[in-house]
Design a protein around this motif. Structure first.
Motif, mmCIF file in Angstrom:
data_model
loop_
_atom_site.group_PDB
_atom_site.id
_atom_site.type_symbol
_atom_site.label_atom_id
_atom_site.label_comp_id
_atom_site.label_asym_id
_atom_site.label_seq_id
_atom_site.Cartn_x
_atom_site.Cartn_y
_atom_site.Cartn_z
ATOM 1 N N ALA A 4 25.104 56.520 11.984
ATOM 2 C CA ALA A 4 25.285 56.858 13.399
ATOM 3 C C ALA A 4 26.119 55.777 14.055
ATOM 4 O O ALA A 4 26.235 54.658 13.541
ATOM 5 C CB ALA A 4 23.924 56.967 14.098
ATOM 6 N N ALA A 5 26.705 56.111 15.204
ATOM 7 C CA ALA A 5 27.577 55.158 15.899
ATOM 8 C C ALA A 5 26.838 53.885 16.262
ATOM 9 O O ALA A 5 27.407 52.794 16.279
ATOM 10 C CB ALA A 5 28.159 55.800 17.150
ATOM 11 N N PRO A 11 23.337 51.232 21.623
ATOM 12 C CA PRO A 11 24.234 52.367 21.874
ATOM 13 C C PRO A 11 25.404 52.044 22.797
ATOM 14 O O PRO A 11 26.539 52.468 22.540
ATOM 15 C CB PRO A 11 23.301 53.417 22.491
ATOM 16 N N GLU A 12 25.150 51.300 23.882
ATOM 17 C CA GLU A 12 26.240 51.020 24.827
ATOM 18 C C GLU A 12 27.292 50.098 24.206
ATOM 19 O O GLU A 12 28.487 50.226 24.473
ATOM 20 C CB GLU A 12 25.700 50.419 26.124
ATOM 21 N N GLN A 13 26.848 49.186 23.320
ATOM 22 C CA GLN A 13 27.804 48.314 22.633
ATOM 23 C C GLN A 13 28.639 49.112 21.636
ATOM 24 O O GLN A 13 29.856 48.924 21.533
ATOM 25 C CB GLN A 13 27.060 47.191 21.916
ATOM 26 N N ALA A 14 27.967 49.989 20.906
ATOM 27 C CA ALA A 14 28.671 50.821 19.926
ATOM 28 C C ALA A 14 29.705 51.709 20.607
ATOM 29 O O ALA A 14 30.834 51.853 20.130
ATOM 30 C CB ALA A 14 27.671 51.671 19.158
ATOM 31 N N PRO A 206 28.145 42.626 10.995
ATOM 32 C CA PRO A 206 27.501 43.858 11.474
ATOM 33 C C PRO A 206 28.537 44.862 11.966
ATOM 34 O O PRO A 206 28.629 45.192 13.138
ATOM 35 C CB PRO A 206 26.618 43.352 12.624
ATOM 36 N N LEU A 207 29.317 45.356 11.033
ATOM 37 C CA LEU A 207 30.426 46.262 11.316
ATOM 38 C C LEU A 207 30.235 47.515 10.487
ATOM 39 O O LEU A 207 29.931 47.428 9.297
ATOM 40 C CB LEU A 207 31.745 45.570 10.948
ATOM 41 N N GLY A 208 30.404 48.697 11.095
ATOM 42 C CA GLY A 208 30.184 49.935 10.356
ATOM 43 C C GLY A 208 28.749 49.997 9.867
ATOM 44 O O GLY A 208 27.797 49.935 10.649
ATOM 45 N N ASP A 209 28.577 50.074 8.554
ATOM 46 C CA ASP A 209 27.251 50.054 7.939
ATOM 47 C C ASP A 209 27.008 48.698 7.279
ATOM 48 O O ASP A 209 26.230 48.586 6.344
ATOM 49 C CB ASP A 209 27.146 51.182 6.904
ATOM 50 N N GLY A 210 27.680 47.679 7.795
ATOM 51 C CA GLY A 210 27.589 46.340 7.237
ATOM 52 C C GLY A 210 28.738 46.068 6.292
ATOM 53 O O GLY A 210 28.940 46.802 5.325
ATOM 54 N N VAL A 211 29.517 45.033 6.582
ATOM 55 C CA VAL A 211 30.674 44.679 5.764
ATOM 56 C C VAL A 211 30.534 43.238 5.310
ATOM 57 O O VAL A 211 30.292 42.339 6.115
ATOM 58 C CB VAL A 211 31.996 44.852 6.553
ATOM 59 N N ALA A 212 30.675 43.012 4.016
ATOM 60 C CA ALA A 212 30.685 41.671 3.458
ATOM 61 C C ALA A 212 32.133 41.213 3.291
ATOM 62 O O ALA A 212 32.992 42.005 2.883
ATOM 63 C CB ALA A 212 29.962 41.629 2.125
ATOM 64 N N TYR A 213 32.366 39.936 3.607
ATOM 65 C CA TYR A 213 33.717 39.382 3.500
ATOM 66 C C TYR A 213 33.611 38.020 2.814
ATOM 67 O O TYR A 213 32.808 37.182 3.234
ATOM 68 C CB TYR A 213 34.345 39.226 4.880
ATOM 69 N N ALA A 214 34.387 37.817 1.765
ATOM 70 C CA ALA A 214 34.320 36.558 1.028
ATOM 71 C C ALA A 214 35.713 36.135 0.596
ATOM 72 O O ALA A 214 36.572 36.972 0.304
ATOM 73 C CB ALA A 214 33.426 36.698 -0.199
ATOM 74 N N VAL A 215 35.932 34.808 0.546
ATOM 75 C CA VAL A 215 37.189 34.226 0.089
ATOM 76 C C VAL A 215 36.878 33.283 -1.062
ATOM 77 O O VAL A 215 35.938 32.488 -0.986
ATOM 78 C CB VAL A 215 37.893 33.460 1.234
ATOM 79 N N LYS A 216 37.680 33.342 -2.103
ATOM 80 C CA LYS A 216 37.495 32.447 -3.244
ATOM 81 C C LYS A 216 37.972 31.051 -2.887
ATOM 82 O O LYS A 216 39.073 30.864 -2.372
ATOM 83 C CB LYS A 216 38.225 32.979 -4.476
ATOM 84 N N GLN A 217 37.154 30.082 -3.189
ATOM 85 C CA GLN A 217 37.461 28.689 -2.878
ATOM 86 C C GLN A 217 38.022 27.976 -4.115
ATOM 87 O O GLN A 217 37.635 28.272 -5.231
ATOM 88 C CB GLN A 217 36.198 27.953 -2.421
#
Length: 218
Positions: A4-5, A11-14, A206-217
């Protein structure tokens, strides 16, 4: 794809953030309509925007997508990554591969996107070229294994983006329905391994249904 959105935000933030999303072009709108009609789990528009920003900033030479579906993510990534980028995307379903190829041809990106039919784990094991950007949106139970295979194959400063890592909120709940237990446990393991991995710098958004973001060090 989130349930859901307001699956994460109030709801108001979404609603506010959804209103800020720029209009998609006619092809992406057509693909979103096809996905909604047939229940295909394509990327949410805000996740697609995040992918586009990431690809444009990173300017990857090789993009690997796990889970093609109808080609929505691959098209977004190829457009943003630029003409020098090559996108390899893996999909097990023959029918989805054919549909994706049709949309990719309609986008004029058939020379930059290659759709490979096969299990993502099997296809990943065969890859030898360094991966600059990987997008995971595939079998949730396999997310931990995807990470194991991807990290050694990432180029320096290579990026991993994974969708659905909050899984409708199940990963944060003490009680999970039996039908959701396996993917939830796999995603919990993936999230923990990602943020604690010694070769990665990672964050869960906390984007969409949860997004993981990682960068290789290093």
């Amino acid at each position: 794809m989130k349930a859901a959105a307001d699956a994460i935000l109030r709801p108001e933030q979404a609603a506010y953030l959804e209103a800020l999303e720029p209009p998609r072009d006619a092809l992406l709108v057509k693909m979103e309509a096809r996905a909604a009609e047939r229940g295909y789990p394509v990327s949410d528009p805000e996740v697609a925007s995040f992918l586009a920003v990431t690809a444009q900033a990173r300017r990857p030479r090789l993009v690997v997508e796990l889970g093609t579906n109808i080609g929505y993510g691959a098209i977004v990534l190829a457009r943003a990554a630029g003409p020098e980028a090559k996108v390899l995307t893996f999909e097990l379903s023959h029918d989805l591969c054919e549909t994706a190829r049709e949309f990719i041809a309609e986008a004029g990106l058939q020379d930059r996107i290659t759709v490979l039919q096969g299990a993502a784990l099997h296809e990943l094991e065969k890859l030898e070229e360094p991966i600059d950007l990987a997008y995971i949106d595939c079998v949730k139970e396999e997310y931990p294994r995807y990470l194991d295979l991807l990290v050694p194959r990432l180029a320096p400063d290579g990026v991993v983006v994974a969708d659905n890592v909050l899984w409708g909120g199940h990963v944060a709940r003490s009680s999970v329905p039996d039908a959701q237990r396996a993917p939830t446990e796999a995603l919990r393991a993936f999230n923990l391994a990602l943020v604690q991995h010694p070769s990665l710098r990672a964050v869960i958004l906390p984007l969409g249904d949860g997004v993981a973001y990682a960068v290789k060090q290093g």
